[in-house]
Design an enzyme around this catalytic site. Sequence first.
Site, PDB file in Angstrom:
ATOM      1  N   VAL A   1     -15.894  41.376  84.770  1.00 34.79           N
ATOM      2  CA  VAL A   1     -17.221  41.314  85.376  1.00 34.79           C
ATOM      3  C   VAL A   1     -17.055  41.273  86.894  1.00 34.79           C
ATOM      4  O   VAL A   1     -16.294  40.473  87.430  1.00 34.79           O
ATOM      5  CB  VAL A   1     -17.995  40.087  84.844  1.00 34.79           C
ATOM      6  CG1 VAL A   1     -19.312  39.919  85.590  1.00 34.79           C
ATOM      7  CG2 VAL A   1     -18.259  40.257  83.358  1.00 34.79           C
TER       8      VAL A   1
ATOM      9  N   ASP B   1     -15.500  24.710  84.275  1.00 35.58           N
ATOM     10  CA  ASP B   1     -14.849  24.572  85.583  1.00 35.58           C
ATOM     11  C   ASP B   1     -15.671  25.142  86.727  1.00 35.58           C
ATOM     12  O   ASP B   1     -15.560  24.697  87.863  1.00 35.58           O
ATOM     13  CB  ASP B   1     -13.496  25.303  85.569  1.00 35.58           C
ATOM     14  CG  ASP B   1     -12.401  24.496  84.902  1.00 35.58           C
ATOM     15  OD1 ASP B   1     -12.719  23.447  84.309  1.00 35.58           O
ATOM     16  OD2 ASP B   1     -11.231  24.907  84.975  1.00 35.58           O
TER      17      ASP B   1
ATOM     18  N   GLY C   1     -16.792  35.136  79.880  1.00 39.93           N
ATOM     19  CA  GLY C   1     -15.655  34.227  79.791  1.00 39.93           C
ATOM     20  C   GLY C   1     -15.584  33.537  78.448  1.00 39.93           C
ATOM     21  O   GLY C   1     -16.515  32.833  78.054  1.00 39.93           O
TER      22      GLY C   1
ATOM     23  N   ALA D   1     -11.105  20.485  79.777  1.00 40.58           N
ATOM     24  CA  ALA D   1     -11.675  21.110  78.586  1.00 40.58           C
ATOM     25  C   ALA D   1     -12.852  20.320  77.983  1.00 40.58           C
ATOM     26  O   ALA D   1     -13.881  20.922  77.629  1.00 40.58           O
ATOM     27  CB  ALA D   1     -10.575  21.340  77.555  1.00 40.58           C
TER      28      ALA D   1
ATOM     29  N   GLY E   1     -13.334  31.187  77.486  1.00 39.87           N
ATOM     30  CA  GLY E   1     -12.459  30.005  77.536  1.00 39.87           C
ATOM     31  C   GLY E   1     -13.065  28.907  76.672  1.00 39.87           C
ATOM     32  O   GLY E   1     -13.802  29.183  75.717  1.00 39.87           O
TER      33      GLY E   1
ATOM     34  N   GLU F   1       3.820  17.605  84.085  1.00 33.09           N
ATOM     35  CA  GLU F   1       4.324  18.150  82.820  1.00 33.09           C
ATOM     36  C   GLU F   1       5.401  19.206  83.072  1.00 33.09           C
ATOM     37  O   GLU F   1       6.414  19.252  82.377  1.00 33.09           O
ATOM     38  CB  GLU F   1       3.153  18.707  81.999  1.00 33.09           C
ATOM     39  CG  GLU F   1       2.306  17.572  81.438  1.00 33.09           C
ATOM     40  CD  GLU F   1       0.964  17.974  80.832  1.00 33.09           C
ATOM     41  OE1 GLU F   1       0.347  17.117  80.192  1.00 33.09           O
ATOM     42  OE2 GLU F   1       0.523  19.119  81.008  1.00 33.09           O
TER      43      GLU F   1
HETATM   44  C1  LIG Z   1      -1.869  24.615  83.151  1.00 34.62           C
HETATM   45  C2  LIG Z   1      -3.165  23.929  82.799  1.00 34.62           C
HETATM   46  C3  LIG Z   1      -3.141  22.766  82.043  1.00 34.62           C
HETATM   47  C4  LIG Z   1      -4.323  22.139  81.698  1.00 34.62           C
HETATM   48  N1  LIG Z   1      -4.265  21.003  80.932  1.00 34.62           N
HETATM   49  C5  LIG Z   1      -5.408  20.422  80.518  1.00 34.62           C
HETATM   50  C6  LIG Z   1      -5.376  19.322  79.633  1.00 34.62           C
HETATM   51  O1  LIG Z   1      -4.302  18.844  79.236  1.00 34.62           O
HETATM   52  N2  LIG Z   1      -6.562  18.798  79.224  1.00 34.62           N
HETATM   53  C7  LIG Z   1      -7.762  19.308  79.644  1.00 34.62           C
HETATM   54  O2  LIG Z   1      -8.810  18.825  79.206  1.00 34.62           O
HETATM   55  N3  LIG Z   1      -7.822  20.337  80.483  1.00 34.62           N
HETATM   56  C8  LIG Z   1      -6.674  20.917  80.934  1.00 34.62           C
HETATM   57  N4  LIG Z   1      -6.727  21.996  81.771  1.00 34.62           N
HETATM   58  C9  LIG Z   1      -8.032  22.426  82.294  1.00 34.62           C
HETATM   59  C10 LIG Z   1      -8.782  23.227  81.259  1.00 34.62           C
HETATM   60  O3  LIG Z   1      -7.952  24.239  80.724  1.00 34.62           O
HETATM   61  C11 LIG Z   1     -10.015  23.821  81.909  1.00 34.62           C
HETATM   62  O4  LIG Z   1     -10.808  22.773  82.387  1.00 34.62           O
HETATM   63  C12 LIG Z   1     -10.800  24.651  80.913  1.00 34.62           C
HETATM   64  O5  LIG Z   1     -10.047  25.751  80.498  1.00 34.62           O
HETATM   65  C13 LIG Z   1     -12.123  25.114  81.528  1.00 34.62           C
HETATM   66  O6  LIG Z   1     -12.812  25.857  80.575  1.00 34.62           O
HETATM   67  P1  LIG Z   1     -13.781  27.038  81.014  1.00 34.62           P
HETATM   68  O7  LIG Z   1     -14.394  27.547  79.774  1.00 34.62           O
HETATM   69  O8  LIG Z   1     -14.641  26.595  82.128  1.00 34.62           O
HETATM   70  O9  LIG Z   1     -12.821  28.158  81.642  1.00 34.62           O
HETATM   71  P2  LIG Z   1     -11.455  28.895  81.050  1.00 34.62           P
HETATM   72  O10 LIG Z   1     -11.040  28.159  79.838  1.00 34.62           O
HETATM   73  O11 LIG Z   1     -10.596  28.973  82.203  1.00 34.62           O
HETATM   74  O12 LIG Z   1     -12.019  30.287  80.635  1.00 34.62           O
HETATM   75  C14 LIG Z   1     -12.444  31.243  81.563  1.00 34.62           C
HETATM   76  C15 LIG Z   1     -12.497  32.602  80.883  1.00 34.62           C
HETATM   77  O13 LIG Z   1     -13.195  33.496  81.729  1.00 34.62           O
HETATM   78  C16 LIG Z   1     -12.530  34.742  81.765  1.00 34.62           C
HETATM   79  N5  LIG Z   1     -12.889  35.369  83.039  1.00 34.62           N
HETATM   80  C17 LIG Z   1     -12.736  34.858  84.284  1.00 34.62           C
HETATM   81  N6  LIG Z   1     -13.223  35.698  85.208  1.00 34.62           N
HETATM   82  C18 LIG Z   1     -13.699  36.768  84.530  1.00 34.62           C
HETATM   83  C19 LIG Z   1     -14.328  37.988  84.938  1.00 34.62           C
HETATM   84  N7  LIG Z   1     -14.591  38.263  86.231  1.00 34.62           N
HETATM   85  N8  LIG Z   1     -14.669  38.873  83.985  1.00 34.62           N
HETATM   86  C20 LIG Z   1     -14.420  38.635  82.676  1.00 34.62           C
HETATM   87  N9  LIG Z   1     -13.836  37.498  82.246  1.00 34.62           N
HETATM   88  C21 LIG Z   1     -13.488  36.577  83.158  1.00 34.62           C
HETATM   89  C22 LIG Z   1     -11.058  34.378  81.644  1.00 34.62           C
HETATM   90  O14 LIG Z   1     -10.284  35.460  81.165  1.00 34.62           O
HETATM   91  C23 LIG Z   1     -11.115  33.212  80.644  1.00 34.62           C
HETATM   92  O15 LIG Z   1     -11.008  33.660  79.317  1.00 34.62           O
HETATM   93  C24 LIG Z   1      -5.562  22.664  82.137  1.00 34.62           C
HETATM   94  C25 LIG Z   1      -5.587  23.825  82.891  1.00 34.62           C
HETATM   95  C26 LIG Z   1      -4.401  24.463  83.213  1.00 34.62           C
HETATM   96  C27 LIG Z   1      -4.430  25.734  84.026  1.00 34.62           C
END
Ligand SMILES: Cc1cc2nc3c(=O)[nH]c(=O)nc-3n(C[C@H](O)[C@H](O)[C@H](O)COP(=O)(O)OP(=O)(O)OC[C@H]3O[C@@H](n4cnc5c(N)ncnc54)[C@H](O)[C@@H]3O)c2cc1C
Length: 441
Positions: free
Chosen positions: A88, A309, A20, A326, A22, A179
């Site tokens: 994955v 997350d 991932g 984030a 993100g 939003e």
């Molecule tokens: C519409 C929206 C608005 C938001 N607004 C805000 C905001 O204003 N401020 C804020 O702080 N947070 C906000 N968030 C929340 C924030 O985006 C998340 O908390 C953050 O992205 C979490 O980061 P992460 O690295 O855990 O996961 P993510 O950023 O979600 O990254 C997960 C990654 O894992 C990959 N992945 C998942 N499953 C698999 C798999 N099985 N195999 C390979 N790859 C996989 C995905 O493709 C992705 O690239 C928002 C979320 C959304 C949906």
Amino acid sequence: MSKARAEYESLPYPKVVVVGGGFAGLQVIKGLSGAPYKVLLLDKQNHHCFQPLLYQVATASLSADSIAHPFRTTIAPMANVAFRMCTVQGVDPVGKVVHTDRGEVEYDILVIATGSTTNFFGNERMEQEAMQLKSISQALDIRSDFLQDFEAALYAQDEAGQRRCLNFIVVGAGPTGVEMAGSLAEIRRTVLKNEYRELNSDRMQIWLVDSNDRVLKNFSEQSSAKAQRYLQDMGVHLKLGARVASYDGEVVTFTSGEVMESHTVLWAAGVKGVLLPGLEAAEVPKANRYGVDRSNQLNGIPDVFALGDVALMNEGAWERGHPQVAPAAIQQAQLLVKNLQRRANGRPMLPFTYKDKGSMATIGRYKAVVDAGNIHVGGMIAWLGWMFVHLMALVGYRNRLQVLAGWAWKYVSWKNTIRLIIRPYVRNATVTEQEVSVPSH
Ligand SMILES: Cc1cc2nc3c(=O)[nH]c(=O)nc-3n(C[C@H](O)[C@H](O)[C@H](O)COP(=O)(O)OP(=O)(O)OC[C@H]3O[C@@H](n4cnc5c(N)ncnc54)[C@H](O)[C@@H]3O)c2cc1C
């Protein structure tokens, strides 16, 4: 084998596999660039997606490429980092192997940063019929859908049919719901009024539904009340203390028995962690996240870490885990990088402590709310602050410039300009993210 690949393969370091890219995963690979580890990023997409601005892609303010950044651009200068696009499918923590749709990948250290997905709480029909906003393809679906609704309204035989096309229901009054509702209200006031002159713009209704008795329930009461006032001033109908029971694609039924007709329901009422088969031992029942210790290591599973997350850490006041935002993902990733460097030097890991920097949400032009400790700001200052923070957090200078230009143009033109139906949205026929994987040849 190319020289670069041979050099990467021959690195004499332990292999860190990051699932991932993100907010958390990207931070890990950036931090480990140049460290004594061989790093492999796996993601089902070939780009990082800046989710906080997804709603602006969905409502035609920004183009999709302005909030996405290719992983290959990021890792190009990193000799010890490689990327493979794959989904994955599971983990064998005993054999230290990750199963993907492209084969098996061995690891010494595994970092799971798979984020979260929309939680429909088991309501399968809702999942089929409602729109959701977690990826760029879903944002483009929403964009096409509401534009198609506008075009369809022009063909409606009567007022009731037109109202059905123009009745938008957003379920969930957290930041995403607020939003989206605010943005749709701006579209009604500008685009619908000026460019769909044959339609009566008053027939477009936007409903924001939540089972709580206030919007932005995780914000202070002051900010929540302010956001509520902004939404009402913009003509958004608030339906609070109401619970949606079902949606069949045409009619929303509330638990009270009330019904409402709509072609478009956006479900923004919750998320759940993306879990991988094989690591059930660390899953926290009902939380849909992995239980982790203070160094983000999965409970009872050595050498496997979860971030962001998908991770649930009981730390201080955060007994039920950190907020799924984030900054939590980034801070956890930053400490893990430090800890992996310490581990490489035989030093013990440090415990994580979350620094809550506050929350912000924007509703419309000059209308935003910010909570930072005991400080609660609204209006123009909050709106400018929101834009600055989001602009600086974007990955890549090109994306920042593109977003800035998009906002500047919207500011002077009063229009959501990217109103293109490139790939018409056909309900239940959308290619899911899971299906978008690299084909075998
Ligand atoms: C519409 C929206 C608005 C938001 N607004 C805000 C905001 O204003 N401020 C804020 O702080 N947070 C906000 N968030 C929340 C924030 O985006 C998340 O908390 C953050 O992205 C979490 O980061 P992460 O690295 O855990 O996961 P993510 O950023 O979600 O990254 C997960 C990654 O894992 C990959 N992945 C998942 N499953 C698999 C798999 N099985 N195999 C390979 N790859 C996989 C995905 O493709 C992705 O690239 C928002 C979320 C959304 C949906």
